[in-house]
Structure formats: C-alpha cells, structure tokens
Design a protein around this motif. Sequence first.
Motif, short mmCIF file in Angstrom:
data_model
loop_
_atom_site.label_atom_id
_atom_site.label_comp_id
_atom_site.label_asym_id
_atom_site.label_seq_id
_atom_site.Cartn_x
_atom_site.Cartn_y
_atom_site.Cartn_z
N LYS A 74 0.84 -1.21 0.00
CA LYS A 74 0.00 0.00 0.00
C LYS A 74 0.87 1.25 0.00
N ILE A 75 1.93 1.23 0.79
CA ILE A 75 2.82 2.40 0.86
C ILE A 75 3.52 2.61 -0.47
N LEU A 76 4.01 1.54 -1.08
CA LEU A 76 4.69 1.67 -2.38
C LEU A 76 3.72 2.15 -3.45
N GLN A 77 2.50 1.65 -3.43
CA GLN A 77 1.50 2.07 -4.41
C GLN A 77 1.16 3.56 -4.23
N LEU A 78 1.00 3.98 -2.98
CA LEU A 78 0.69 5.38 -2.72
C LEU A 78 1.84 6.29 -3.16
N CYS A 79 3.07 5.90 -2.84
CA CYS A 79 4.23 6.69 -3.27
C CYS A 79 4.28 6.80 -4.79
N SER A 80 4.02 5.70 -5.46
CA SER A 80 4.02 5.70 -6.91
C SER A 80 2.93 6.61 -7.46
N SER A 81 1.73 6.50 -6.93
CA SER A 81 0.63 7.31 -7.44
C SER A 81 0.84 8.80 -7.17
N LEU A 82 1.53 9.14 -6.10
CA LEU A 82 1.81 10.54 -5.76
C LEU A 82 3.11 11.03 -6.36
N GLU A 83 3.84 10.11 -6.99
CA GLU A 83 5.14 10.42 -7.59
C GLU A 83 6.11 11.01 -6.57
N VAL A 84 6.21 10.32 -5.43
CA VAL A 84 7.17 10.71 -4.39
C VAL A 84 8.12 9.55 -4.13
N LYS A 85 9.29 9.90 -3.64
CA LYS A 85 10.32 8.90 -3.33
C LYS A 85 10.30 8.64 -1.82
N LEU A 86 10.14 7.39 -1.45
CA LEU A 86 10.20 7.01 -0.04
C LEU A 86 11.67 6.98 0.38
N VAL A 87 12.04 7.83 1.34
CA VAL A 87 13.44 7.93 1.76
C VAL A 87 13.68 7.37 3.15
N ALA A 88 12.60 7.17 3.93
CA ALA A 88 12.80 6.67 5.29
C ALA A 88 11.52 6.05 5.83
N VAL A 89 11.71 5.19 6.81
CA VAL A 89 10.62 4.58 7.56
C VAL A 89 10.85 4.90 9.02
N LEU A 90 9.80 5.29 9.70
CA LEU A 90 9.86 5.52 11.14
C LEU A 90 8.95 4.48 11.79
N THR A 91 9.52 3.64 12.64
CA THR A 91 8.75 2.59 13.31
C THR A 91 8.57 3.00 14.76
N THR A 92 7.30 3.17 15.17
CA THR A 92 7.05 3.64 16.53
C THR A 92 7.37 2.59 17.58
N HIS A 93 7.18 1.31 17.25
CA HIS A 93 7.59 0.21 18.13
C HIS A 93 7.65 -1.08 17.33
N TYR A 94 8.23 -2.11 17.90
CA TYR A 94 8.60 -3.31 17.15
C TYR A 94 7.46 -4.26 16.81
N HIS A 95 6.28 -4.11 17.38
CA HIS A 95 5.20 -5.06 17.10
C HIS A 95 4.99 -5.21 15.60
N SER A 96 4.69 -6.42 15.18
CA SER A 96 4.59 -6.71 13.74
C SER A 96 3.47 -5.92 13.06
N ASP A 97 2.45 -5.50 13.80
CA ASP A 97 1.39 -4.70 13.16
C ASP A 97 1.84 -3.25 12.93
N HIS A 98 3.07 -2.94 13.28
CA HIS A 98 3.66 -1.63 13.00
C HIS A 98 4.92 -1.77 12.14
N SER A 99 5.69 -2.81 12.37
CA SER A 99 6.98 -2.97 11.68
C SER A 99 6.97 -4.04 10.60
N GLY A 100 5.82 -4.64 10.37
CA GLY A 100 5.73 -5.78 9.46
C GLY A 100 6.14 -5.53 8.02
#
Length: 131
Positions: A74-100
């Motif tokens: 979903k993130i890659l698709q959104l970046c593509s549709s908005l024509e933006v480059k994903l340069v970083a990920v911020l993970t608030t905590h390690y649980h798989s429903d956030h860092s998966g």
Amino acid sequence: CALKIVFFFGAMDSIFAWFQGLGSPQNLEVFDVTGATDEHQIKIVPALSDNYMYLVINPKTKEAVAVDPVESGKILQLCSSLEVKLVAVLTTHYHSDHSGGNAQLAAELPGLEVVAGERDADRTPAVTRRV
C-alpha cells in the motif's frame, strides 16, 4: 533525510485529534490531514483491520517518510501514485502490526533509512538507525 522526522512527533497530537472526528474509515483508502502546508502533507492509510500507517510528504522535494508501514504494498503504491520517493521509515515500536512491512520496503528500496527507538531496535526488522 530531507524530511525532519522530529516533525512527526510534534504533530501527532493534532493528527490524532483531527482523526478522531472522522468516524468510520472502512470505505476510504487514504485520508488527507487538513491544514497541511507547503512544507508537508500527511496521508493516513488504513492498515490491516484495525490500524493505520502514515505518509509524511515534502511536496517541494517529493520525498516521503512512512510511519509504521505494516502493509508495504500500500505504501509503495501510494508513493508511486503521488510520484514521491520514499526515503525513510519511522517505526514507533517493534510489534509486527507496525513494523511488518519494514523488511520488504528495505529489500525493494536499497538505501532506505529505517528508524526505530533504541530500546526496540534489536527487535524491529531492517533497522538502519537507532534514535
């Protein structure tokens, strides 16, 4: 990173206060946070059955930071549709429903910075920077 990740922490209270008034988001794919400036845009993306991911975009540089990108596609698709480059990920905590989605994003985007808190970094996938 062209976007200041610290910005996100300062804006979280207003983001969540705004989002609480939206009601049920089941039929929408992406929410725009109103009040964005020329310096940033924020997209809220529903994830899994009960979670959210965020994309913070610098419209001038067309660079973005994803927050808790559990569904990397979903993130890659959104970046593509908005024509933006994903340069970083911020993970608030390690649980798989956030860092998966971290490992998949890091595999697909060489050089992607993946940020996690010092206490969670060893348990969070694909971390490149501890804060």
